[in-house]
Structure formats: structure tokens, C-alpha cells
Design an enzyme around this catalytic site. Structure first.
Site, PDB file in Angstrom:
ATOM      1  N   PRO A  70       0.894  -1.185  -0.157  1.00 55.08           N
ATOM      2  CA  PRO A  70       0.210   0.394   0.499  1.00 55.08           C
ATOM      3  C   PRO A  70       0.558   1.318  -0.073  1.00 55.08           C
ATOM      4  CG  PRO A  70      -0.587  -1.961   1.189  1.00 55.08           C
ATOM      5  CD  PRO A  70       0.396  -2.534   1.332  1.00 55.08           C
ATOM      6  N   TYR A  82      -0.401   5.501  13.661  1.00 52.03           N
ATOM      7  CA  TYR A  82      -2.689   5.492  13.257  1.00 52.03           C
ATOM      8  C   TYR A  82      -2.738   4.674  14.889  1.00 52.03           C
ATOM      9  CZ  TYR A  82      -1.565   7.085   8.962  1.00 52.03           C
ATOM     10  OH  TYR A  82      -0.664   8.192   7.879  1.00 52.03           O
ATOM     11  N   CYS A 141      14.250  10.202  -4.856  1.00 56.92           N
ATOM     12  CA  CYS A 141      14.725  11.598  -4.683  1.00 56.92           C
ATOM     13  C   CYS A 141      13.375  11.414  -4.041  1.00 56.92           C
ATOM     14  CB  CYS A 141      14.469  12.711  -6.167  1.00 56.92           C
ATOM     15  SG  CYS A 141      12.447  12.098  -7.170  1.00 56.92           S
ATOM     16  N   ASP A 149      24.269  18.959 -27.497  1.00 58.61           N
ATOM     17  CA  ASP A 149      24.907  18.746 -26.466  1.00 58.61           C
ATOM     18  C   ASP A 149      26.586  20.154 -26.454  1.00 58.61           C
ATOM     19  OD1 ASP A 149      23.806  19.273 -23.270  1.00 58.61           O
ATOM     20  OD2 ASP A 149      25.976  19.515 -23.065  1.00 58.61           O
TER      21      ASP A 149
HETATM   22  P1  ADP Z   1      16.873  20.478 -18.385  1.00 60.79           P
HETATM   23  O1  ADP Z   1      16.887  20.136 -17.026  1.00 60.79           O
HETATM   24  O2  ADP Z   1      15.676  21.107 -18.688  1.00 60.79           O
HETATM   25  O3  ADP Z   1      16.681  19.532 -19.182  1.00 60.79           O
HETATM   26  P2  ADP Z   1      19.677  21.520 -18.359  1.00 60.79           P
HETATM   27  O4  ADP Z   1      20.573  22.347 -17.802  1.00 60.79           O
HETATM   28  O5  ADP Z   1      20.429  19.938 -17.287  1.00 60.79           O
HETATM   29  O6  ADP Z   1      17.837  21.538 -18.568  1.00 60.79           O
HETATM   30  O7  ADP Z   1      19.839  20.958 -19.217  1.00 60.79           O
HETATM   31  C1  ADP Z   1      20.466  21.925 -19.935  1.00 60.79           C
HETATM   32  C2  ADP Z   1      21.656  20.889 -21.214  1.00 60.79           C
HETATM   33  O8  ADP Z   1      21.779  22.141 -22.206  1.00 60.79           O
HETATM   34  C3  ADP Z   1      23.295  21.343 -20.936  1.00 60.79           C
HETATM   35  O9  ADP Z   1      23.900  19.914 -20.738  1.00 60.79           O
HETATM   36  C4  ADP Z   1      23.489  22.384 -22.053  1.00 60.79           C
HETATM   37  O10 ADP Z   1      25.160  22.502 -21.988  1.00 60.79           O
HETATM   38  C5  ADP Z   1      22.618  22.435 -23.283  1.00 60.79           C
HETATM   39  N1  ADP Z   1      23.083  23.631 -24.044  1.00 60.79           N
HETATM   40  C6  ADP Z   1      22.491  24.775 -23.893  1.00 60.79           C
HETATM   41  N2  ADP Z   1      22.383  25.301 -24.476  1.00 60.79           N
HETATM   42  C7  ADP Z   1      22.655  24.771 -25.374  1.00 60.79           C
HETATM   43  C8  ADP Z   1      22.880  25.693 -27.230  1.00 60.79           C
HETATM   44  N3  ADP Z   1      23.319  26.331 -26.909  1.00 60.79           N
HETATM   45  N4  ADP Z   1      23.406  24.234 -27.592  1.00 60.79           N
HETATM   46  C9  ADP Z   1      23.342  22.866 -27.136  1.00 60.79           C
HETATM   47  N5  ADP Z   1      23.915  22.752 -25.754  1.00 60.79           N
HETATM   48  C10 ADP Z   1      23.065  23.372 -24.824  1.00 60.79           C
HETATM   49 FE1  SF4 Z   2       9.408   8.576  -6.202  1.00 61.12          FE
HETATM   50 FE2  SF4 Z   2      11.576   9.847  -7.350  1.00 61.12          FE
HETATM   51 FE3  SF4 Z   2      11.052   6.898  -6.813  1.00 61.12          FE
HETATM   52 FE4  SF4 Z   2      10.351   8.090  -8.387  1.00 61.12          FE
HETATM   53  S1  SF4 Z   2      12.191   7.876  -8.452  1.00 61.12           S
HETATM   54  S2  SF4 Z   2       9.321   6.754  -7.510  1.00 61.12           S
HETATM   55  S3  SF4 Z   2       9.691  10.545  -7.858  1.00 61.12           S
HETATM   56  S4  SF4 Z   2      10.947   8.643  -5.078  1.00 61.12           S
END
Ligand code: ADP
Ligand code: SF4
Length: 705
Positions: free
Chosen positions: A34, A185, A356, A426
Site C-alpha cells: 500500500p 495510526y 528523490c 549538447d
Molecule cells: P533540463 O533540466 O531542462 O534538461 P539542463 O540544465 O539539465 O536542463 O540541461 C541543459 C543542457 O543544454 C546542458 O547540458 C547545456 O550544456 C545544454 N545547452 C544549453 N545551450 C546549448 C546550446 N546552445 N547548444 C547545445 N547545448 C546547449
Molecule cells: Fe519517487 Fe523519485 Fe523514485 Fe520516482 S524516482 S518513485 S519520484 S523516489
């Protein structure tokens, strides 16, 4: 020699053996215990589909979360299920039918909250063994109505409600019916001398304190025991810490006294932070030292949890005689198909829970469960999302994704699965985005499972090309001329300060001001440092720990009442404070930073404005994050070229759209991949089942109240 017609023995076969639970048999040892889902009886279809996904994925038993047996057990506004009337039976039947379709058993956690509920909605006085309340210190759980002591009639009433609830549960199609004696509880309150001061046969000796729980099990057995397994869910942490008379602890004595009474023992810890502890502070299998003795005192099957995601750990639990059934709540949310993947030898494909506790925050928020790893959790019915199958696109298109953090990786994976031609680029030398740094922070290594799972699958795909060290601008995008562009370029931390209006206002411009991005880039403060946190989630606390671990003298200040205040929602808050204390970090609350000159920080008390100065050479601000949307804005200015290149859509996703928790970025990346080429898909709104006109007499206890 092995017979070629038979399947080779697998060391995991033991996990797929059936287990008898009273009159019913679980088809395997995977038992979704549960757990709260945030899905009340007002969302019966959402709930049924959420639970069904796990049955389809191979979990042998699927249970509800806490299901109230009477209006005197009312947790509103926190989400709870109810088993009060015929409409409730109908609502639950949707779930049991869905679970049975896949050959799994359905369990219901009948529940009375006793003194732990505030009955805010029903407005009846909470009941308890001796009028001892739970005096919570956190607002969401505080109450201003103390419980009353139960008299003999109250005890009879609860036993009757339990029996009625059990009968209704059977009518709804449940195979396993619970008695709940855990987590503060009612049943638990009878077991614990701190709550139970009774001088009748229900208080005093351990045999007397067990009596109520025993009778709850007996009435349940009388009501449905011929057809349903009757389970006892019990918390053993506090009891194990109490010296027993004939045994090492009272936990041993309780289990011995009840050893033959239920058909199954479901054993756990006592409070959410220890029961559902976050990976930041606790590893897999953390309950074992508390529950390891149970099987030595009973011949009945035992189920327990421990955020088990490794099949080898699961097998070890069985082989070493700790558990008979592998309980899973979070692992089943993160990967409803975990059992099937193990059975089919697809171990690498398991989407492991990262620990998390964003799922738990959903319950605290009063909404259906969301999960960082599994963006489809809670969306099975509402959006029609299957956890393993996103469906093939009618027409494969060429999609360019800029940014390979959680949002970009999830979008690439889902688009790849849908059959599109995906290019992922990236700027950095490795994929992972924000997690590339965050996984190195104290306790956050397991969070990188978000990246590992996705990269592992992406590397197997022939229709996804991935490029590192490739910074893309407008010119490159126009040259590549894909059909669609997804911008997953993430966000950045700013050096903005915070005002008494509770909004980010003003900046301090000083070379010794840092943000988490500076620390991530390796620019470290030297000498005494203050971390000022108004982000309130994990980053402020964990960066403080990180700096302290590097030997930098660091203190922490926040306008909130506690360090990393929002981590209350993820069960981490008590352990954040403990971790900061262990690292000798001074925590100052209810303060804003009003000035910094490289030698002192001036703090102002948020309510009185009273000022104090703290000697420090560096200020780390963990506050406002803003999207990295320069590329999007530049593309917006050059729409003519975008159109001429044949690019049909440009969409921001994840933190580049709206900075948030990783769970939001993954969900948003998934959504964009599902919607690509189709436009917004929307979702269905669930509604309660009201086949029967609610009647006074159908709700136990209402007339008396
Ligand atoms: P999200 O949580 O939304 O996925 P993150 O911050 O974890 O965002 O990841 C964003 C990624 O985008 C980073 O790894 C960064 O290096 C990449 N990034 C940002 N701008 C550019 C760009 N212009 N070209 C290529 N990669 C980029
Ligand atoms: Fe919960 Fe995070 Fe595990 Fe998903 S990944 S089940 S949100 S602890």
C-alpha cells in the site's frame, strides 16, 4: 546436459514463485505494498489505470493506499481513499477489475488514523486510546482539535467499522484486506505505551496493548477470512527500540503474540522520513536491521520494503530469510514493468527509482502522484500514457534537440521510440545537463540514474544521433533544417536577492558573490562563506554540505523557517538539518540578505527588519533560476529564415521553458515528444462515481456524530 526445450535456470527464478497468503495465492513475490497515490475516490479511473499499469508490468499483488473505514478517520485535505458506502465500492471495483485482468491480486489497506487525523472535513472529534495527540511541528499536519479517549463502545464501533469495511472490500473485489497498525495510526497507538495509558484490558502489559490489533484482525477474518487474505501492516521501529521482558524487544513480543493471527505480515518503519527515506541519506534495504527477526517468529509470509531495484538484492532478501515477498512502492512507481523486465532478463532496462521522493511530495501537495523517473505515472488514464509504449508516429520526422539534460534526454528517448529521426546535441563533453554537477554533490549520486537509464537506451537506438561538444546557434539550426526543434537548453542561477514581499528583488554586484553555477564550473570561494537560500529545495542545503566537505568554513541563512524548507515535502528536511549540524554549519532562519561588501553580510529579520552582521568573505546565493532562452529568443527574431528552412516548430522544454525540479523537466520533455507534430493533446478530467444517492445510514457513525 541442459534440455534445449526448457528455459535455462535463472538466479532470479525464486522471485517468480507463487506465495500463499491465507486463502489466496500471489502469483509471484513482487508485492506492491500500500502506498499513497494522491488518488482519492474522486479520481477512480486515474487510480485504476495507475494501479493497472503495475499489474500489467508483472507485480503479483497491487494494493491501494490508506482507505478510511469511517468518517472519524478523515485526513482531508490530504488525499485518502474511503470505504464508506456503495459508491466507494463501485469506485474501488474499477481498480480490482483492472488488476485482475492481468492475473494479479488486489489488496486494500483499510485504515483508521486515530489521533493522527484532524477530521477537518467530518468535524468529529478524533479518537485515540487515551486522548494523547500527535503534536506535529509542521503546519500541514498541525491541528487545533485534540483527540478524545475511546470508551468501550468506541472500541466496539471501530471493530464493527473494520468488519463492515472488510465486507465492502470483498464486494469491491479485493483479495487481500489489511489491518493497519503502523505509522502513528490507531492500531499503532494501542501498541505504544506513549499513546496508550489505558487501565483496562487494552492497556498496560504488552499482551493487553496487542489486544485491540488482535481483535481487529479477528473481526476481519470473521468477515472475509474464508475468501480473502488478511494482512497486518505494522511499524516496528519504536517497538524494536523498547526492551522486552522475554525477548530482546517489544517488537519481538508483539510478533510472537500475533504470529498465527494474520495471513501476512507487512512490516515497516514508524515515520515517513525513516520509512520512505530519501536516497540522499539512506541506501537500499535500510529497514532490514529493524525487521530482520520477524520471519524467525512466524510461519506466515512476510513482506517489507527497502527501495529495492536490484534483483540480486531481492534474491538475497529471500535467500537469507529476511522477506518472503519483495515489497515495492517507489520502485513500482518508477518502473511499473520492473518484474517483467527481470523475468525477461532485461535488467539494464529497469528504470530505477532515484529515491528523490518527489512522489511523496505529491501526496503532501494533495495531487496525483508524479515521479522523476517515470513521467507517465498518474497520466495513464488522464493522458492515455503507457509507461513502456509511447506509440509509433504516423510519419517519422527529423527532430533536432538542443541540450542533453533530463528534458532533452527524455524527449530524445520518447521521440526515438516513436520512430522519429532524432539528433541530440549538447555543448558539453558529456550528456546529463544539470545532473553532471549535481550527481557529484553529497548524497545525490543515485539521481544520475535519470541520465544512465536514458543514455543506456539511447545508445541502442539507430534512429538517434548524439553529438557532444556541439554548441548550436541559429545559423547551425537553420543549416541543419530539421522538421522540428526542441530547445532543452536548461536554466541558470541568478545572483538576485529577496524582498520582504517574498519576491526576488535587487542584486549585489561583488566579485565574491557566487551562484551554484559558479561552484559547478569549479570557481570555489576561499575563506568564510555564507550560503543564502531562498530556493528552498535541496540545492541550498546540499551546496552548503558540499562546501563544508571541501573544508570551507560555511554558514547558512534563509528567509524560510527551516533549512531547505520545501524538503519537508520529500521527507528529507529532518535529515538536512542533521547533515548540516554534523558538518558544524550554523543555520540562521527568517533572514534576508540586505548588504554584502566582501567582509560582512548584513542580514535583516524578515518580520521585524532587525539587522545583524555576519563576518564572511563570500556570499553564495541559491535563489532564483531563470531559463536559458537566448537561443529561443534569437530564433523568434529570425522566423523568416526558420520558415524558409522548412522548420515547422520550435518549442522550449524543461528548465528552458520553466525552471523546476528534474521531475518537471522529464515530464515536459516526454509531453513534447508525445505531442510532436500533433499539437496539444490535452487530458481527460476524472469524476467521482455517484450511482447511489448518498444516505445517512450508509456512512458508519454519521448518525451518532
Ligand atoms: P533540463 O533540466 O531542462 O534538461 P539542463 O540544465 O539539465 O536542463 O540541461 C541543459 C543542457 O543544454 C546542458 O547540458 C547545456 O550544456 C545544454 N545547452 C544549453 N545551450 C546549448 C546550446 N546552445 N547548444 C547545445 N547545448 C546547449
Ligand atoms: Fe519517487 Fe523519485 Fe523514485 Fe520516482 S524516482 S518513485 S519520484 S523516489
Amino acid at each position: 546436459m541442459m534440455n534445449m526445450m526448457t528455459k535455462p535456470e535463472s538466479r532470479y527464478d525464486v522471485l517468480f514463485e507463487p506465495v500463499k497468503i491465507g486463502p489466496v495465492t500471489a502469483p509471484n513475490r513482487f508485492y506492491q505494498v500500500p502506498h499513497a497515490s494522491g488518488m482519492t475516490n474522486a479520481l477512480p479511473r486515474v487510480r485504476a489505470a495507475f494501479r493497472e499499469a503495475k499489474a500489467e508490468g508483472g507485480w503479483g499483488v497491487i494494493c491501494t493506499g490508506a482507505c478510511s473505514i469511517d468518517l472519524s478517520s478523515d485526513d482531508a485535505p490530504l488525499p485518502m481513499a474511503t470505504m464508506w458506502d456503495d459508491n466507494d465500492i463501485k469506485a474501488h471495483a474499477l481498480m480490482t477489475d483492472a488488476v485482475h485482468k492481468h492475473g494479479s491480486l488486489a489488496g486494500v489497506e483499510l485504515w483508521h488514523g486515530g489521533a493522527s487525523v484532524m477530521n477537518r472535513s467530518s468535524r468529529v472529534a478524533p479518537i485515540s486510546p487515551s486522548g494523547i495527540p500527535w503534536m506535529a511541528t509542521h503546519v500541514g499536519f498541525m491541528g487545533n482539535l485534540r483527540p478524545r479517549s475511546m470508551d468501550r463502545q468506541d472500541i466496539k464501533d471501530v471493530l464493527r467499522w473494520q468488519a463492515e469495511g472488510a465486507r465492502k472490500a470483498r464486494t469491491a473485489g479485493f483479495d487481500i484486506v489489511y489491518v493497519y497498525a503502523g505509522m502513528g495510526y490507531l492500531g499503532y497507538e494501542f501498541l505504544l505505551p506513549e499513546y496508550n495509558h489505558r487501565i483496562d484490558e487494552y492497556g498496560g502489559s504488552i499482551a493487553n496493548r496487542v489486544r485491540f490489533v488482535r481483535e481487529m484482525i479477528e473481526v476481519t477474518k470473521d468477515a472475509v477470512g474464508e475468501h480473502c487474505g488478511v494482512a497486518l501492516r505494522i511499524s516496528l521501529e519504536e517497538l524494536r527500540a523498547k526492551l522486552g521482558t522475554h525477548h530482546p524487544s517489544e517488537a519481538h513480543e508483539v510478533i510472537e503474540l500475533l504470529s498465527d493471527v494474520p495471513d501476512l505480515f507487512d512490516v515497516k518503519m514508524d515515520s515517513s522520513p525513516t520509512d520512505c527515506s530519501a536516497s540522499r541519506f539512506t541506501g537500499e534495504g535500510s529497514h532490514e536491521p529493524v525487521i530482520d527477526f520477524v520471519k524467525s517468529l512466524t510461519s506466515k509470509p512476510v513482506v517489507g520494503v527497502g527501495r529495492f531495484t536490484s534483483p540480486d538484492t531481492m534474491v538475497s532478501q529471500i535467500r537469507r530469510g529476511v522477506l518472503d515477498l519483495i515489497g515495492g512502492a517507489r520502485p513500482s512507481i518508477a518502473d511499473p514493468f520492473l518484474p517483467n523486465k527481470i523475468r525477461e532478463g532485461r535488467i539494464d532496462e529497469i528504470r530505477e527509482c532515484i529515491g528523490c521522493n518527489i512522489c511523496i511530495s505529491s501526496w503532501h501537495d494533495g495531487v496525483p502522484v508524479r515521479c522523476t523517473q517515470n513521467p507517465t505515472a498518474g497520466e495513464e488514464w488522464r493522458r492515455g500514457w503507457h509507461p513502456e509504449n509511447a506509440g509509433k508516429a504516423d510519419k517519422p520526422e527529423r527532430v533536432l534537440i538542443v541540450g542533453g539534460g533530463p528534458a532533452g534526454l527524455e524527449a530524445a528517448l520518447t521521440l526515438g521510440r516513436r520512430g522519429h529521426e532524432v539528433t541530440l546535441a549538447d555543448s558539453r563533453a558529456s550528456f546529463g545537463g544539470r545532473l553532471t554537477f549535481e550527481k557529484t554533490l553529497p548524497g545525490l549520486a543515485a539521481w544520475n540514474r535519470v541520465v544512465d537509464y536514458r543514455l543506456g537506451r539511447l545508445n541502442e537506438m539507430t534512429n538517434v544521433s548524439m553529438y557532444l561538444e556541439s554548441t548550436l546557434g541559429v545559423d547551425e539550426i537553420v543549416d541543419l533544417a530539421p522538421d522540428h526543434v526542441l530547445l532543452a537548453t536548461g536554466s541558470r542561477w541568478t545572483n538576485m536577492l529577496y524582498s520582504p514581499m517574498e519576491i526576488p528583488v535587487g542584486r549585489v554586484e561583488h566579485p565574491n558573490v557566487f551562484t551554484p553555477d559558479d561552484i559547478a564550473a569549479g570557481r570555489l570561494p576561499e575563506g568564510p562563506t555564507l550560503v543564502f537560500d531562498f530556493d528552498n529545495y535541496y540545492m541550498g542545503g546540499v551546496i552548503t554540505e558540499h562546501l563544508a566537505a571541501l573544508g570551507i568554513p560555511v554558514s547558512y541563512a534563509t528567509p524560510a523557517g527551516q533549512a531547505s524548507a520545501w524538503t519537508l515535502m520529500t521527507n528529507e528536511l529532518p535529515l538536512v538539518h542533521r547533515a548540516l549540524t554534523r558538518r558544524n554549519v550554523t543555520v540562521t532562519t527568517l533572514q534576508t540578505v540586505s548588504a554584502f561588501d566582501g567582509e560582512t553580510v548584513t542580514l535583516s529579520q524578515i518580520f521585524t527588519g532587525e539587522k545583524q552582521t555576519v563576518q564572511c568573505r563570500n556570499l553564495v546565493i541559491v535563489g532564483l533560476r531563470m531559463p536559458n532562452d537566448d537561443l529561443f529568443n534569437a530564433l523568434e527574431l529570425r522566423t523568416g529564415e526558420i520558415d524558409a528552412a522548412g522548420i515547422k516548430s520550435v518549442r522550449r522544454i524543461g528548465d528552458a521553458l520553466a525552471p523546476g525540479a528534474i521531475a518537471h523537466a522529464v515530464h515536459n520533455g516526454h509531453l513534447a515528444a508525445r505531442e510532436l507534430g500533433l499539437g496539444p493533446l490535452g487530458f481527460r478530467r476524472d469524476a467521482p462515481i455517484v450511482e447511489f444517492e448518498p444516505a445517512f445510514t450508509s456512512v458508519a457513525g454519521l448518525l451518532e456524530a
